[in-house]
Design an enzyme around this catalytic site. Structure first.
Site, short mmCIF file in Angstrom:
data_model
loop_
_atom_site.label_atom_id
_atom_site.label_comp_id
_atom_site.label_asym_id
_atom_site.label_seq_id
_atom_site.Cartn_x
_atom_site.Cartn_y
_atom_site.Cartn_z
CG ASP A 117 -9.68 2.59 -3.78
OD1 ASP A 117 -10.37 1.80 -4.22
OD2 ASP A 117 -10.11 3.22 -2.59
CG ASP A 166 5.16 -9.02 -3.72
OD1 ASP A 166 6.55 -9.00 -2.04
OD2 ASP A 166 4.85 -10.70 -3.93
CB SER A 215 7.99 -15.78 0.36
OG SER A 215 9.55 -15.55 -0.73
CG HIS A 238 6.74 -11.04 -0.15
ND1 HIS A 238 7.41 -11.84 -1.21
CD2 HIS A 238 7.41 -11.96 1.06
CE1 HIS A 238 7.71 -12.72 -1.68
NE2 HIS A 238 8.30 -12.52 0.40
#
Length: 594
Positions: A272, A458, A205, A504
């Site tokens: 998927d 993310d 991050s 994230h």
């Protein structure tokens, strides 16, 4: 990271403890007099004047391993807790640095710096202990060791930027930890001046952005850097957190959170299988982007029970707040609307100006749409705009230079306004917070190695932002090589990995069966010290049918594709159309955006 024992790690990497460990105990070394004697002499570090009289040293016995990222460790250890104080020549400021020196019998000639998160630098100096490394943490001159975050001090007052704090947070403080800490480490343990101290950085991050700041600014100081989901390109990144609210206001539709959740979950279910394996994970968001139409979800039903929830500010991916916030939501029961899909599609498309020119990229399709969350007004019975302070605070404090914590509304704001905010921040903080200098020659030429990874789903820092930086480095550093030659040259020292399904800096609650890399620093140490160059990145699945299975993540630009419904049968393939879907230009800006 799930912790291996220090002894196992040292054995794996072939490291040996410092020679001083054979004859010297921690109590022998952990004295104020030894610390003072070990400090670099003033005049040897340009611009830094150490204050030996302010030094402290004390032994901490039987500490519990505080490293994060995986299963807790029961390992205990002892270390020397040292504080060092310095000032910048002629400035009269005071910067305190904490160092944690492991016992000499476990010291493995390593120095380690950990990144922080959000607007905070790491205050923990002990993260390197598990690697036999000395670790450091800094006050950055604004009391960061005691929990003061940079956004609290970015302004002296309305209209006046605290540039000292900005530069220290941006890159300077961590570099100074290192240039002081390395010679201090050698002298503390009595190593020869020519002895090698391997130096590492690890963060995710903003910690990832901090790692990139070190590679870009202090590249000659680091041997190995591991960065995850770096929150660089700061102006574009932070203003993007306002995009979802801008979309809702522009379309005049404020969707119930349950509708957005339904859209995301239906997208995951539909996309998927496109990677060849139905496991609840979109391992190929590029194929989802190329082949799935969100409008197919219109009319599907959704339901969420009534709830009361409490949330805490977290990094760059949650609404930041003073303490916690409690909200109530009524039962939500309906069908996905065309406007709901339009909101999601506009967010995934990213910011464009009124001329249709792209200003920035966005989150991959199927990523959680947390920034689009609305708030329920119990008096009117309607869902209303809820501007995330992750973006709103950046605009008020960093762009408007007003010492308030969030935008009160988006009155008279348009997409062009968001582009203007990005451009102001881009120019104003280009040399401090943007952190996207693409010429890494100094780091590369000094033998540095970097592992860069990013969760593909993310919902906070777009994974395509990392792809764009990798592309920028490749084009700047190897402009005259063929595609294959430049790729080979870059991967020899800079490797980039997308983590399928991951969120994230961690696993994704919406795609929990996805893998996540856990032993990145072990991989890095083995690469730096033993020359074992990774051919992939080890990741462990966290739940479901394949819980505990190790996958070797594909190194970008190859992408995973399963040949059968067997989790071990995927191949890393080259897919031109998919790679092209990750490639962006930003004509809304006149200056190149690296």
């Amino acid at each position: 990271m799930r912790q291996s024992s220090l002894a196992a790690l040292v054995a794996l990497t072939g490291a040996t403890a410092a020679a001083a460990g054979d004859t010297t105990s921690l109590s022998d070394l952990c004295t104020v007099s030894n610390v003072k004697a070990a400090l670099p002499a003033n005049g040897t570090l340009l611009g830094i004047e150490l204050i030996p009289s302010a030094s402290t040293a004390s032994i901490v016995y039987n500490a519990t391993d505080s490293a994060t990222g995986g299963a807790a460790s029961t390992t205990t250890y002892s270390y020397c807790n040292v504080t060092v104080t310095y000032t910048h020549t002629g400035k009269g400021d005071s910067v305190v640095v904490k160092y944690a020196f492991p016992s000499p019998d476990t010291f493995a000639n390593r120095f380690y710096v950990a990144g922080g998160g959000g607007f905070s630098l790491s205050s923990d100096s002990t993260g390197g202990i598990q690697y036999g490394a000395v670790g450091g943490a800094t006050s950055a001159g604004y009391d960061a060791l005691n929990g003061v975050s940079y956004d609290e001090v970015v302004l002296y007052g309305n209209g006046t930027i605290n540039w000292d704090a900005t530069m220290m947070f941006g890159y300077q403080a961590l570099g100074e930890i290192t240039i002081i800490g390395k010679p201090l480490t050698k002298a503390f343990y009595g190593l020869d001046e020519a002895a090698k101290v391997y130096t590492y950085f690890e963060g995710c991050s903003d910690g990832g952005r901090e790692g990139m700041s070190q590679v870009q600014r202090w590249g000659e100081e680091y041997d190995g850097v591991v960065v995850g989901a770096p929150a660089f390109r700061f102006a574009q990144q932070q203003v993007t957190h306002v995009l979802s609210s801008m979309v809702e206001q522009t379309l005049d539709y404020y969707p119930p959170p349950c509708e957005m959740t339904k859209i995301v979950n239906a997208t995951i279910a539909a996309c998927d299988p496109l990677d060849g394996l139905t496991d609840g994970v979109i391992s190929r968001t590029d194929l989802c982007k190329l082949n799935f139409n969100l409008s197919s979800i219109i009319g599907e039903s959704y339901y969420c029970a009534a709830e009361n929830s409490t949330s805490l500010g977290f990094g760059f991916s949650k609404r930041q707040a003073e303490g916690s916030t409690t909200s109530s939501q009524p039962e939500q029961n309906g069908t996905v609307t065309a406007l709901g899909v339009a909101v999601a599609q506009a967010i995934y498309d990213g910011l464009h100006n009124s001329a249709g020119e792209r200003a920035y990229l966005s989150w991959q399709i199927g990523s959680e749409l947390g920034d689009a969350e609305t708030t329920y007004n119990t008096e009117t019975g309607a869902w209303e705009l809820d501007i995330p302070s992750t973006g709103g605070e950046y605009v008020t404090k960093f762009i408007q230079l007003l010492n308030i914590d969030n935008l009160p509304n988006l009155d008279n704001v348009t997409y062009d306004t968001l582009v203007e905010w990005m451009n102001i921040g881009f120019v104003r903080y280009y040399d401090s917070l943007q952190t996207t200098l693409p010429d890494l020659t100094t780091f590369q030429a000094s033998g540095g190695k970097m592992i860069h990874y990013h969760g593909e789903s993310d919902p906070s820092v777009p994974s395509a932002s990392s792809v764009h930086y990798w592309q920028s480095v490749r084009s700047i550093m190897y402009p005259n090589l063929t595609s294959d030659a430049s790729l080979e040259a870059l991967q020899d020292w800079y490797q980039f990995y997308l983590v399928p399904g991951a969120a994230h800096c961690g696993v994704n609650s919406l795609q929990p069966d996805g893998p996540y890399p856990e032993y990145n620093m072990v991989t890095m140490i083995n690469w730096v010290e033993n020359g074992v160059k990774p051919t992939g990145l080890n990741a462990t699945t966290q739940a479901g049918t394949y819980d505990g299975e190790t996958q070797l993540l594909c190194q970008w630009p190859t992408r995973p594709l399963w040949t059968s419904e067997n989790s071990t049968a995927f191949e890393c393939v080259n897919d031109t159309a998919s790679i092209d879907s990750w490639t962006y230009t930003f004509p809304a800006f006149k200056v190149p955006v690296y």
